[in-house]
Design a protein around this motif. Structure first.
Motif, PDB file in Angstrom:
ATOM      1  N   VAL A 254       0.844  -1.199   0.000  1.00 49.87           N
ATOM      2  CA  VAL A 254       0.000   0.000   0.000  1.00 49.87           C
ATOM      3  C   VAL A 254       0.878   1.247   0.000  1.00 49.87           C
ATOM      4  N   ARG A 255       1.912   1.268   0.861  1.00 51.82           N
ATOM      5  CA  ARG A 255       2.831   2.419   0.903  1.00 51.82           C
ATOM      6  C   ARG A 255       3.444   2.684  -0.462  1.00 51.82           C
ATOM      7  N   ARG A 256       3.742   1.605  -1.192  1.00 53.53           N
ATOM      8  CA  ARG A 256       4.404   1.728  -2.490  1.00 53.53           C
ATOM      9  C   ARG A 256       3.589   2.584  -3.462  1.00 53.53           C
ATOM     10  N   HIS A 257       2.269   2.594  -3.295  1.00 53.69           N
ATOM     11  CA  HIS A 257       1.403   3.292  -4.250  1.00 53.69           C
ATOM     12  C   HIS A 257       0.763   4.559  -3.689  1.00 53.69           C
ATOM     13  N   LEU A 258       0.947   4.818  -2.403  1.00 50.07           N
ATOM     14  CA  LEU A 258       0.279   5.961  -1.782  1.00 50.07           C
ATOM     15  C   LEU A 258       1.153   7.202  -1.914  1.00 50.07           C
ATOM     16  N   ASP A 259       0.741   8.111  -2.788  1.00 56.32           N
ATOM     17  CA  ASP A 259       1.509   9.319  -3.089  1.00 56.32           C
ATOM     18  C   ASP A 259       0.983  10.461  -2.222  1.00 56.32           C
ATOM     19  N   CYS A 260       1.571  10.638  -1.041  1.00 56.15           N
ATOM     20  CA  CYS A 260       1.071  11.662  -0.133  1.00 56.15           C
ATOM     21  C   CYS A 260       2.162  12.092   0.835  1.00 56.15           C
ATOM     22  N   ALA A 261       1.900  13.196   1.514  1.00 50.00           N
ATOM     23  CA  ALA A 261       2.832  13.674   2.527  1.00 50.00           C
ATOM     24  C   ALA A 261       2.704  12.826   3.789  1.00 50.00           C
ATOM     25  N   VAL A 262       3.816  12.641   4.483  1.00 46.56           N
ATOM     26  CA  VAL A 262       3.832  11.979   5.787  1.00 46.56           C
ATOM     27  C   VAL A 262       4.143  13.057   6.821  1.00 46.56           C
ATOM     28  N   VAL A 263       3.224  13.263   7.754  1.00 44.78           N
ATOM     29  CA  VAL A 263       3.299  14.422   8.653  1.00 44.78           C
ATOM     30  C   VAL A 263       3.197  13.974  10.113  1.00 44.78           C
ATOM     31  N   ASP A 264       3.578  14.880  10.994  1.00 43.77           N
ATOM     32  CA  ASP A 264       3.449  14.597  12.423  1.00 43.77           C
ATOM     33  C   ASP A 264       2.013  14.757  12.894  1.00 43.77           C
ATOM     34  N   GLU A 265       1.308  15.691  12.277  1.00 38.80           N
ATOM     35  CA  GLU A 265      -0.069  15.961  12.678  1.00 38.80           C
ATOM     36  C   GLU A 265      -0.889  16.337  11.451  1.00 38.80           C
ATOM     37  N   LEU A 266      -2.070  15.758  11.329  1.00 37.96           N
ATOM     38  CA  LEU A 266      -2.925  16.048  10.180  1.00 37.96           C
ATOM     39  C   LEU A 266      -3.559  17.426  10.306  1.00 37.96           C
ATOM     40  N   VAL A 267      -3.629  18.120   9.190  1.00 39.33           N
ATOM     41  CA  VAL A 267      -4.335  19.397   9.097  1.00 39.33           C
ATOM     42  C   VAL A 267      -5.548  19.176   8.202  1.00 39.33           C
ATOM     43  N   PRO A 268      -6.752  19.558   8.640  1.00 37.47           N
ATOM     44  CA  PRO A 268      -7.929  19.374   7.780  1.00 37.47           C
ATOM     45  C   PRO A 268      -7.717  19.995   6.399  1.00 37.47           C
ATOM     46  N   VAL A 269      -8.204  19.330   5.374  1.00 40.22           N
ATOM     47  CA  VAL A 269      -7.982  19.763   3.998  1.00 40.22           C
ATOM     48  C   VAL A 269      -8.846  20.982   3.684  1.00 40.22           C
ATOM     49  N   THR A 270      -8.207  22.009   3.135  1.00 43.22           N
ATOM     50  CA  THR A 270      -8.937  23.129   2.554  1.00 43.22           C
ATOM     51  C   THR A 270      -9.131  22.808   1.078  1.00 43.22           C
ATOM     52  N   GLN A 271     -10.359  22.724   0.654  1.00 39.05           N
ATOM     53  CA  GLN A 271     -10.656  22.209  -0.681  1.00 39.05           C
ATOM     54  C   GLN A 271     -10.136  23.147  -1.765  1.00 39.05           C
ATOM     55  N   LYS A 272      -9.475  22.566  -2.765  1.00 41.56           N
ATOM     56  CA  LYS A 272      -9.039  23.353  -3.920  1.00 41.56           C
ATOM     57  C   LYS A 272      -9.381  22.666  -5.234  1.00 41.56           C
ATOM     58  N   HIS A 273      -9.996  21.484  -5.156  1.00 41.16           N
ATOM     59  CA  HIS A 273     -10.348  20.740  -6.374  1.00 41.16           C
ATOM     60  C   HIS A 273     -11.719  21.207  -6.868  1.00 41.16           C
ATOM     61  N   THR A 274     -11.758  22.451  -7.316  1.00 45.82           N
ATOM     62  CA  THR A 274     -13.013  22.989  -7.830  1.00 45.82           C
ATOM     63  C   THR A 274     -13.141  22.651  -9.310  1.00 45.82           C
ATOM     64  N   ILE A 275     -14.361  22.551  -9.766  1.00 44.68           N
ATOM     65  CA  ILE A 275     -14.624  22.331 -11.187  1.00 44.68           C
ATOM     66  C   ILE A 275     -15.497  23.482 -11.659  1.00 44.68           C
ATOM     67  N   GLU A 276     -14.917  24.368 -12.445  1.00 43.86           N
ATOM     68  CA  GLU A 276     -15.646  25.547 -12.889  1.00 43.86           C
ATOM     69  C   GLU A 276     -16.945  25.156 -13.566  1.00 43.86           C
ATOM     70  N   GLY A 277     -18.008  25.855 -13.234  1.00 48.49           N
ATOM     71  CA  GLY A 277     -19.275  25.636 -13.914  1.00 48.49           C
ATOM     72  C   GLY A 277     -20.263  24.794 -13.117  1.00 48.49           C
ATOM     73  N   LEU A 278     -19.772  23.842 -12.314  1.00 46.65           N
ATOM     74  CA  LEU A 278     -20.712  22.967 -11.615  1.00 46.65           C
ATOM     75  C   LEU A 278     -21.522  23.718 -10.572  1.00 46.65           C
ATOM     76  N   VAL A 279     -20.983  24.824 -10.055  1.00 50.16           N
ATOM     77  CA  VAL A 279     -21.736  25.597  -9.079  1.00 50.16           C
ATOM     78  C   VAL A 279     -22.996  26.207  -9.702  1.00 50.16           C
ATOM     79  N   MET A 280     -23.039  26.207 -11.023  1.00 48.29           N
ATOM     80  CA  MET A 280     -24.201  26.776 -11.707  1.00 48.29           C
ATOM     81  C   MET A 280     -25.375  25.789 -11.771  1.00 48.29           C
TER      82      MET A 280
END
Length: 283
Positions: A254-280
């Motif tokens: 699993v580690r071999r394929h998990l592309d992510c940061a390894v941190v001491d403490e998790l910070v809640p995600v601030t969303q940035k994966h917006t898709i323009e137009g769907l809010v309409m």
């Protein structure tokens, strides 16, 4: 035997026979495995998603709108108890390896929640077509979806237009939103999906799709697992992280394929994966 080339992997080296799934991804743009998990496993996933959704909506930037009464939330793997069972499922591993190659990377974990009152989304794909797909008709990423509820007709089921992962036109707004003049083609092909707890689907996020109107009083949460091949860059839009202790306890495959940061403490995600137009929505 699949008529589509595996990504440098001999089929007999995979943990599950996914030849039909590879064919389906290259023809329809979507496939699925019914009953991959138990209903109890899906219920636990639903509990974890509900907890994460409540937390995300309590803070600014915790959830991003995908149209009226419809939200997307990115989370960390530790927020769901079944993460390892999901990404280490033989069918999931085999599909990723067959389509994307042995160096595939898990880059996104999140969920979509259409609430009561969600409207029809515009037809769309989730990101512009990569050059590798345009030139070589080769898929470089996959999206897995896991429902947390048994989907009924009035709950705003997911709708997809099979075979449209190859559609390419300069008329697509932001490379993702076809003009309304193309909608007839998608309506002719449209298939609604009614997964049940324990089912999992895999698709190319380039295949034109939309969420439909939720006319029930129930929400329809769906987990999203995003996986990239070596050339794909979708991971740049995500902030997945795990704590050091969680990382150390993960199976090596699993580690071999998990592309992510390894941190001491998790910070809640601030969303940035917006898709323009769907809010309409359907405005």
């Amino acid at each position: 035997m699949s008529t589509h080339a595996y990504a440098g992997i001999a089929p007999d080296r995979l943990d599950a026979d996914v030849s039909a799934d590879v064919d389906a991804l290259y023809t329809d743009g979507i496939s699925a495995r019914k009953g991959a998990f138990t209903a109890d496993w899906a219920d636990r996933l639903g509990e974890d998603v509900a907890t994460a959704f409540e937390e995300a909506r309590s803070r600014e930037g915790g959830a991003v709108g995908r149209g009226p009464h419809r939200y997307y939330v990115e989370i960390h793997p530790e927020q769901i108890r079944g993460f390892v069972e999901l990404v280490d499922h033989p069918w999931v591993r085999s599909v990723c390896t067959a389509v994307l190659g042995p160096e595939y990377r898990i880059v996104e974990l999140g969920f979509d929640v259409p609430l009561e009152g969600a409207v029809d989304q515009p037809w769309h794909r989730d990101f512009p077509m990569p050059e590798e797909t345009r030139r070589e008709r080769r898929l470089t990423s996959l999206a897995f979806n896991v429902t947390t509820v048994d989907t009924a007709e009035d709950m705003g089921p997911f709708e997809i237009a099979p075979g449209t992962q190859w559609d390419d036109s300069p008329e697509f707004d932001h490379g993702m939103f076809p003009p309304r003049s193309h909608y007839g083609r998608y309506l002719e092909r449209a298939v609604r999906k009614y997964p049940r707890r324990g089912d999992i689907s895999v698709r190319s996020a380039l295949t034109i799709h939309r969420g439909t109107a939720n006319r029930s009083v129930k929400s329809r949460p769906v987990l999203v697992l995003g996986v990239d091949g070596p050339e794909a860059t979708n991971g740049e839009r995500h902030d997945t992280a795990v704590t050091r202790g969680y990382w150390d306890a993960l199976p090596e495959r699993v580690r071999r394929h998990l592309d992510c940061a390894v941190v001491d403490e998790l910070v809640p995600v601030t969303q940035k994966h917006t898709i323009e137009g769907l809010v309409m929505g359907d405005a």
